[in-house]
Write a protein that holds these residues in place. Structure first.
Motif, PDB file in Angstrom:
ATOM      1  N   ASP A 163      36.354  39.908  88.368  1.00  0.00           N
ATOM      2  CA  ASP A 163      37.627  39.272  88.684  1.00  0.00           C
ATOM      3  C   ASP A 163      38.462  40.272  89.477  1.00  0.00           C
ATOM      4  O   ASP A 163      39.002  41.228  88.906  1.00  0.00           O
ATOM      5  CB  ASP A 163      38.347  38.865  87.400  1.00  0.00           C
ATOM      6  N   PRO A 164      38.588  40.081  90.780  1.00  0.00           N
ATOM      7  CA  PRO A 164      39.292  41.073  91.601  1.00  0.00           C
ATOM      8  C   PRO A 164      40.809  41.037  91.456  1.00  0.00           C
ATOM      9  O   PRO A 164      41.490  41.967  91.896  1.00  0.00           O
ATOM     10  CB  PRO A 164      38.886  40.703  93.025  1.00  0.00           C
ATOM     11  N   ALA A 165      41.351  39.989  90.842  1.00  0.00           N
ATOM     12  CA  ALA A 165      42.811  39.841  90.804  1.00  0.00           C
ATOM     13  C   ALA A 165      43.515  41.022  90.128  1.00  0.00           C
ATOM     14  O   ALA A 165      44.486  41.556  90.695  1.00  0.00           O
ATOM     15  CB  ALA A 165      43.186  38.519  90.123  1.00  0.00           C
ATOM     16  N   PRO A 166      43.084  41.486  88.946  1.00  0.00           N
ATOM     17  CA  PRO A 166      43.776  42.636  88.342  1.00  0.00           C
ATOM     18  C   PRO A 166      43.689  43.896  89.193  1.00  0.00           C
ATOM     19  O   PRO A 166      44.646  44.684  89.246  1.00  0.00           O
ATOM     20  CB  PRO A 166      43.052  42.816  86.997  1.00  0.00           C
ATOM     21  N   TYR A 167      42.554  44.066  89.860  1.00  0.00           N
ATOM     22  CA  TYR A 167      42.399  45.237  90.725  1.00  0.00           C
ATOM     23  C   TYR A 167      43.420  45.202  91.842  1.00  0.00           C
ATOM     24  O   TYR A 167      44.134  46.196  92.088  1.00  0.00           O
ATOM     25  CB  TYR A 167      40.984  45.276  91.294  1.00  0.00           C
ATOM     26  N   TRP A 168      43.536  44.080  92.521  1.00  0.00           N
ATOM     27  CA  TRP A 168      44.455  44.014  93.662  1.00  0.00           C
ATOM     28  C   TRP A 168      45.911  43.992  93.219  1.00  0.00           C
ATOM     29  O   TRP A 168      46.799  44.455  93.961  1.00  0.00           O
ATOM     30  CB  TRP A 168      44.118  42.814  94.543  1.00  0.00           C
ATOM     31  N   THR A 169      46.172  43.535  92.018  1.00  0.00           N
ATOM     32  CA  THR A 169      47.517  43.662  91.464  1.00  0.00           C
ATOM     33  C   THR A 169      47.878  45.130  91.289  1.00  0.00           C
ATOM     34  O   THR A 169      49.006  45.554  91.592  1.00  0.00           O
ATOM     35  CB  THR A 169      47.607  42.928  90.115  1.00  0.00           C
ATOM     36  N   ALA A 170      46.911  45.916  90.813  1.00  0.00           N
ATOM     37  CA  ALA A 170      47.128  47.356  90.649  1.00  0.00           C
ATOM     38  C   ALA A 170      47.320  48.039  92.000  1.00  0.00           C
ATOM     39  O   ALA A 170      48.173  48.929  92.145  1.00  0.00           O
ATOM     40  CB  ALA A 170      45.963  47.985  89.898  1.00  0.00           C
ATOM     41  N   VAL A 171      46.530  47.651  93.003  1.00  0.00           N
ATOM     42  CA  VAL A 171      46.663  48.224  94.345  1.00  0.00           C
ATOM     43  C   VAL A 171      48.054  47.920  94.910  1.00  0.00           C
ATOM     44  O   VAL A 171      48.726  48.810  95.454  1.00  0.00           O
ATOM     45  CB  VAL A 171      45.572  47.680  95.287  1.00  0.00           C
ATOM     46  N   PRO A 194      53.985  68.222  95.679  1.00  0.00           N
ATOM     47  CA  PRO A 194      54.556  69.369  96.412  1.00  0.00           C
ATOM     48  C   PRO A 194      56.070  69.281  96.574  1.00  0.00           C
ATOM     49  O   PRO A 194      56.725  70.300  96.802  1.00  0.00           O
ATOM     50  CB  PRO A 194      53.857  69.305  97.781  1.00  0.00           C
ATOM     51  N   LEU A 195      56.607  68.073  96.448  1.00  0.00           N
ATOM     52  CA  LEU A 195      58.048  67.880  96.591  1.00  0.00           C
ATOM     53  C   LEU A 195      58.753  67.924  95.236  1.00  0.00           C
ATOM     54  O   LEU A 195      59.966  67.688  95.161  1.00  0.00           O
ATOM     55  CB  LEU A 195      58.340  66.538  97.273  1.00  0.00           C
ATOM     56  N   ALA A 196      57.992  68.214  94.178  1.00  0.00           N
ATOM     57  CA  ALA A 196      58.541  68.255  92.815  1.00  0.00           C
ATOM     58  C   ALA A 196      59.194  66.927  92.449  1.00  0.00           C
ATOM     59  O   ALA A 196      60.231  66.872  91.783  1.00  0.00           O
ATOM     60  CB  ALA A 196      59.537  69.406  92.666  1.00  0.00           C
ATOM     61  N   ARG A 197      58.564  65.859  92.894  1.00  0.00           N
ATOM     62  CA  ARG A 197      59.031  64.516  92.545  1.00  0.00           C
ATOM     63  C   ARG A 197      58.003  63.861  91.634  1.00  0.00           C
ATOM     64  O   ARG A 197      56.818  64.164  91.699  1.00  0.00           O
ATOM     65  CB  ARG A 197      59.255  63.668  93.799  1.00  0.00           C
ATOM     66  N   ARG A 198      58.463  62.966  90.797  1.00  0.00           N
ATOM     67  CA  ARG A 198      57.582  62.297  89.851  1.00  0.00           C
ATOM     68  C   ARG A 198      57.237  60.915  90.366  1.00  0.00           C
ATOM     69  O   ARG A 198      58.119  60.141  90.737  1.00  0.00           O
ATOM     70  CB  ARG A 198      58.241  62.190  88.476  1.00  0.00           C
ATOM     71  N   LEU A 199      55.950  60.620  90.393  1.00  0.00           N
ATOM     72  CA  LEU A 199      55.480  59.292  90.770  1.00  0.00           C
ATOM     73  C   LEU A 199      54.583  58.803  89.634  1.00  0.00           C
ATOM     74  O   LEU A 199      53.410  59.158  89.549  1.00  0.00           O
ATOM     75  CB  LEU A 199      54.709  59.347  92.094  1.00  0.00           C
ATOM     76  N   ALA A 200      55.172  58.022  88.748  1.00  0.00           N
ATOM     77  CA  ALA A 200      54.450  57.566  87.555  1.00  0.00           C
ATOM     78  C   ALA A 200      53.357  56.566  87.936  1.00  0.00           C
ATOM     79  O   ALA A 200      53.521  55.770  88.868  1.00  0.00           O
ATOM     80  CB  ALA A 200      55.418  56.934  86.574  1.00  0.00           C
ATOM     81  N   VAL A 201      52.250  56.629  87.196  1.00  0.00           N
ATOM     82  CA  VAL A 201      51.119  55.724  87.407  1.00  0.00           C
ATOM     83  C   VAL A 201      50.665  55.227  86.035  1.00  0.00           C
ATOM     84  O   VAL A 201      50.427  56.044  85.137  1.00  0.00           O
ATOM     85  CB  VAL A 201      49.946  56.431  88.106  1.00  0.00           C
ATOM     86  N   PRO A 202      50.540  53.923  85.833  1.00  0.00           N
ATOM     87  CA  PRO A 202      50.036  53.430  84.554  1.00  0.00           C
ATOM     88  C   PRO A 202      48.662  54.013  84.247  1.00  0.00           C
ATOM     89  O   PRO A 202      47.810  54.131  85.134  1.00  0.00           O
ATOM     90  CB  PRO A 202      49.965  51.914  84.760  1.00  0.00           C
ATOM     91  N   ALA A 203      48.440  54.368  82.991  1.00  0.00           N
ATOM     92  CA  ALA A 203      47.179  55.016  82.609  1.00  0.00           C
ATOM     93  C   ALA A 203      45.974  54.142  82.912  1.00  0.00           C
ATOM     94  O   ALA A 203      44.920  54.648  83.305  1.00  0.00           O
ATOM     95  CB  ALA A 203      47.223  55.379  81.128  1.00  0.00           C
ATOM     96  N   ASP A 204      46.116  52.818  82.740  1.00  0.00           N
ATOM     97  CA  ASP A 204      44.962  51.957  82.998  1.00  0.00           C
ATOM     98  C   ASP A 204      44.625  51.898  84.482  1.00  0.00           C
ATOM     99  O   ASP A 204      43.458  51.747  84.858  1.00  0.00           O
ATOM    100  CB  ASP A 204      45.176  50.556  82.430  1.00  0.00           C
TER     101      ASP A 204
END
Length: 213
Positions: free
Chosen positions: A3-11, A125-135
């Motif tokens: 099911d590609p839908a969850p993958y492309w939602t994550a992208v 490198p910019l000391a900025r935080r870019l959060a990413v869901p663990a899943d």
């Protein structure tokens, strides 16, 4: 993928997070070096803006100048796109956040890890935080671990056990390297910055090798 839908939602989510980050950057930050060797922040942004629209012909056209090296082709195209106005790059990333395409010689299964990793190439490198869901990091890590070129993660990290502490993923055998899936993803894609939040008997051994200095 069944099911590609969850993958492309994550992208889509990953692309929009990067666009949000880029929108906050100062002019000087756009010119800073990223974690991706030889690429400025604007070059990474150029790459991410281009991937959903690049064609095989675009790549073939620059191949002679790049001496037919895939890495050089990638760099030439990234720098060309990165020369655009920052606002245009942000708009392009946003505008193609839902795109499921890329050049035929590339693989859409790479879109998630490519976006997540390059987002960290900009942020760290910019000391900025870019959060990413663990899943999301886990799915990206699964793809990188399963593939060979260009990272050869299983070969480079042979002799170690990698274990995510924030989601269900583990691989390998040997001294343990444990931590967030995002840090393991950076490690698997050759970014030494991934070691900073990892723990375990394998970390010191890996640091003493020539691979992650």
């Amino acid at each position: 993928m069944d099911d590609p839908a969850p993958y492309w939602t994550a992208v889509r989510a990953a692309r929009l997070r990067v666009a949000d980050l880029l929108e906050e950057l100062t002019p000087s930050e756009w010119e800073q070096e990223s974690l991706c060797r030889g690429w400025r922040v604007r070059d990474v942004a150029g790459h991410l803006a281009l991937i959903p629209t690049v064609t095989t012909w675009d790549m073939v056209a620059v191949a002679p100048r790049a001496r037919f090296s895939p890495d050089r082709v990638n760099t030439l195209l990234a720098r060309r796109q990165g020369a655009r106005d920052p606002a245009d790059l942000v708009a392009a990333i946003r505008g193609h956040a839902d795109s499921r395409r890329t050049a035929k010689v590339l693989d859409t299964r790479d879109a998630l890890f490519d976006t997540i990793v390059h987002g960290q190439d900009i942020a760290l490198p910019l000391a900025r935080r870019l959060a990413v869901p663990a899943d999301h990091s886990r799915e990206a890590l699964r793809r990188v671990w399963a593939m060979g070129w260009p990272f050869h993660a299983r070969r480079r990290l042979a002799g170690f056990t990698l274990r995510a502490t924030d989601t269900d993923w583990a691989a390998g055998a040997g001294p343990e390297i444990a931590g967030p899936a995002l840090a393991l993803l950076l490690l698997a894609t050759g970014r030494p910055a991934g070691l900073d939040t990892l723990r375990g008997d394998g970390v010191g051994r890996l640091r003493s090798s020539h691979t992650y200095r």
